[in-house]
Every structure is written in structure tokens, then in C-alpha cells.
Design an enzyme around this catalytic site. Structure first.
Site, PDB file in Angstrom:
ATOM      1  N   GLY A  15      41.554  38.485  42.272  1.00 14.58           N
ATOM      2  CA  GLY A  15      42.626  38.558  43.262  1.00 14.58           C
ATOM      3  C   GLY A  15      42.308  37.879  44.571  1.00 14.58           C
ATOM      4  CG  ASN A  16      38.170  37.321  45.793  1.00 13.32           C
ATOM      5  OD1 ASN A  16      38.416  36.935  44.660  1.00 13.32           O
ATOM      6  ND2 ASN A  16      36.947  37.396  46.258  1.00 13.32           N
ATOM      7  CE  LYS A 135      46.877  47.888  37.430  1.00 12.71           C
ATOM      8  NZ  LYS A 135      45.497  47.684  37.921  1.00 12.71           N
ATOM      9  CE  LYS A 219      42.307  40.209  37.934  1.00 13.82           C
ATOM     10  NZ  LYS A 219      41.001  39.752  37.419  1.00 13.82           N
ATOM     11  CE  LYS A 281      36.710  41.313  37.620  1.00 11.41           C
ATOM     12  NZ  LYS A 281      37.855  42.241  37.624  1.00 11.41           N
TER      13      LYS A 281
END
Length: 318
Positions: A15-16, A135, A219, A281
Site C-alpha cells: 500500500g505504501n 475484513k 491481495k 505474504k
């Protein structure tokens, strides 16, 4: 003529890479962040070693769209979550595509095409996640407003750490990238592809029709599915830390360098990684290698080249 010896790599942007903590989220800010991000991505392509597909997050952007919908609901009809996801894919993809094209032109490589693919991700309509929405999405509400939304729209609402009430939606597992064949064709034409933004738009098959569902697909797991579907050799997951860590932020914190699938799975079982941040991840890295990928690399955007050279980052192998 482009070389066929390039490593097909799927890169997941954190996101960053698009919106940094504390920023308002103006279009100008996001474009500036994207311009920094694409410098790193372009280096991979310009090195001649990698053919890339890029995915990205969209959490803050979808949240802002949902807030805009809420504030304007008396003036214009609000949109469901799947449509908001599609809107965010469009404008983030526009920024990434334009910025990459500009970088390639600046480096005398205007011949490298870039394309954003609006991506649907197939999910199972009977996924257990639909029985346990977990979520959080969208803005915070007062208890009174949350009760009204629950009654009027049948939203699932939770109290979120004393900050107010938020809607929660299912987070089902990805099964297939619907647009995988067009993406394959673009890659065969040596195109840099941006796809599966925000995990993709969740869709189910009802007979011979695709139908959108209000859900959020992780994602990183969607990116892993994309990597499988295009037969990628390498999966790169970029986040805001240089390595995956054991005992993160503790006095005995330990950076992981090279880990096997078996070791990574044992660390998950021991509870080392947070559910909403590093765990998916690492899980994505495991699933990619188990599906036949060569390796998965997890590192920060600023260290991606060093990680690809094997000098930092966390690499998951068989």
C-alpha cells in the site's frame, strides 16, 4: 527483438507504494508516490532480466470511495463494494501505466508497451468466509449509524478497537484469475502488465454467468494465484520492511534470510506473523513455491534490486 530468456516475475506492490501513512490521499500525492515506485519497477524491466506483471493494493482508495458514496448517497446512488473495487483498479492502473510509460520514454525505451487489465478473480460462492465476515472496510460509524446500516442494508458491523464501528465483509480464497488468457497474450507481446489490483474484483459463476460479490480477496493470495495462472518463475512481494522477521519488534527480533517452505510453514504455525500483514505474504510465498514456482522474495520496495541479487530480503524456496 526481445529476448525469451527473461524471468517471468509477478510483483505485488504494498500500500505504501501508492499512499503513504499520514497522507490525505490526494491524486497529486498518489501520483508522486507512484512515480517513485515505477522507477524501481522500470529498473527491473530495463535490466533486460525480467518480464513483469504488477499487482497492487487498494485498501485506502476503496475506503475513500465508500466514504464518498456514503456522503453523497442523498444526491447520487451509491455503488456496491465490487464496483468500488473496479473503480479503484481503474484509477490506480491509470497512474501506474502512465508513470511506467513515462519512465520508459525517459530512458529511450518507448517501445516497451504497458497495459492495465481490469481483473476479476473467481471465488467459490460457498467459501466458508461468507459465513464469517472478518475484513473491515470503509469508514467508521457511530453505534447508532452502524445499527441503522445493519437494519437497512443487512451489513455486518463490528466495533473496531474503540475507534467506532465498521462494516466487515467476507475474505474468500481466490480460485482463478478470469482474465488470465488475455494477460498471457499481452506477456507474449512483451507488454508490462498491471493486473489483479486489490486482489481482483470478486466474482462467482452462476451457471454460465459471472456475478460480482461484495467481498475482499487478500491481495497477496490473489497475486499468488495470478503468478500460478501465468506460469511465473518468480514472485516478489514488496512491503514496508526489508525482511520477514521472527519476534517482530521484540528484543529478540530475527530477520529471516533464506527459508524453506517447511520452515516458513512451521513459523506460521508458531504464530510469528500477524494475520492482516505478514502472514498472507508468507502464505502466498509458500503456495507459489509449492505450485512449481522457483522462489518467492519478500522485501521492501527500496531494497528490491538488492533482494533480487540475493543480498537482502527473505527468500522462500523448496
Amino acid at each position: 527483438m526481445e529476448s525469451n530468456e527473461k524471468t517471468l516475475t509477478v510483483v505485488a506492490l504494498g500500500g505504501n507504494a501508492i499512499l503513504k501513512p499520514g497522507q490525505e490521499g490526494t491524486a497529486k500525492q498518489q501520483i508522486e508516490n507512484v512515480n517513485e515506485t515505477t522507477q524501481q519497477l522500470a529498473k527491473m524491466v530495463l535490466s533486460g532480466e525480467y518480464k513483469i506483471v504488477v499487482s497492487h493494493g487498494n485498501g485506502p482508495q476503496v475506503g475513500n470511495l465508500m466514504l464518498q458514496n456514503e456522503l453523497a448517497k442523498e444526491e447520487v446512488p451509491s455503488h456496491p463494494l465490487d464496483v468500488c473495487g473496479a473503480e479503484s483498479q481503474g484509477f490506480i492502473g491509470y497512474m501506474l501505466s502512465q508513470s511506467l510509460d513515462n519512465v520508459f520514454n525517459e530512458n529511450g525505451r518507448g517501445d516497451i508497451p504497458v497495459a492495465t487489465v481490469l481483473t476479476q478473480t473467481l471465488i467459490d460462492g460457498d467459501d466458508p468466509a461468507f459465513n464469517d465476515p472478518s475484513k473491515p472496510v470503509g469508514p467508521f460509524y457511530t453505534e447508532e449509524a452502524a445499527t441503522e446500516l445493519k437494519e437497512e442494508k443487512d451489513y455486518d458491523m463490528i466495533e473496531d478497537a474503540g475507534r467506532g464501528y465498521r462494516r466487515v465483509v467476507p475474505s474468500p480464497a481466490p480460485k482463478e484469475i478470469v482474465e488470465k488468457e488475455p494477460i498471457r497474450q499481452l506477456l507474449a507481446a512483451h507488454t508490462v502488465v498491471i493486473a489483479a489490483g486489490g486482489g481482483g474484483i470478486p466474482v462467482v459463476r452462476e451457471g454460465d454467468k459471472l456475478v460480482g460479490r461484495e467481498a475482499v480477496i487478500d491481495k497477496d493470495l490473489a497475486t499468488e494465484q495470478l503468478a500460478e495462472d501465468v506460469d511465473a518463475e518468480l514472485l516478489v512481494i514488496l512491503t514496508d520492511v526489508e525482511n520477514v522477521y521472527l519476534n517482530y519488534n521484540q528484543p529478540d527480533e530475527e530477520a529471516l534470510d533464506q527459508v524453506t517452505v517447511e520452515e516458513a510453514r512451521s513459523y506460521i504455525d508458531e504464530g510469528h506473523f500477524a494475520r492482516g500483514s505478514m502472514k498472507p505474504k508468507v502464505k502466498a510465498g509458500i503456495e507459489f513455491v509449492e505450485s512449481g514456482g522457483d522462489k518467492a522474495v519478500i522485501t521492501s520496495l527500496s531494497k528490491v534490486q538488492e533482494a533480487l541479487d540475493g543480498n537482502t530480503g527473505t527468500t522462500i524456496t523448496s
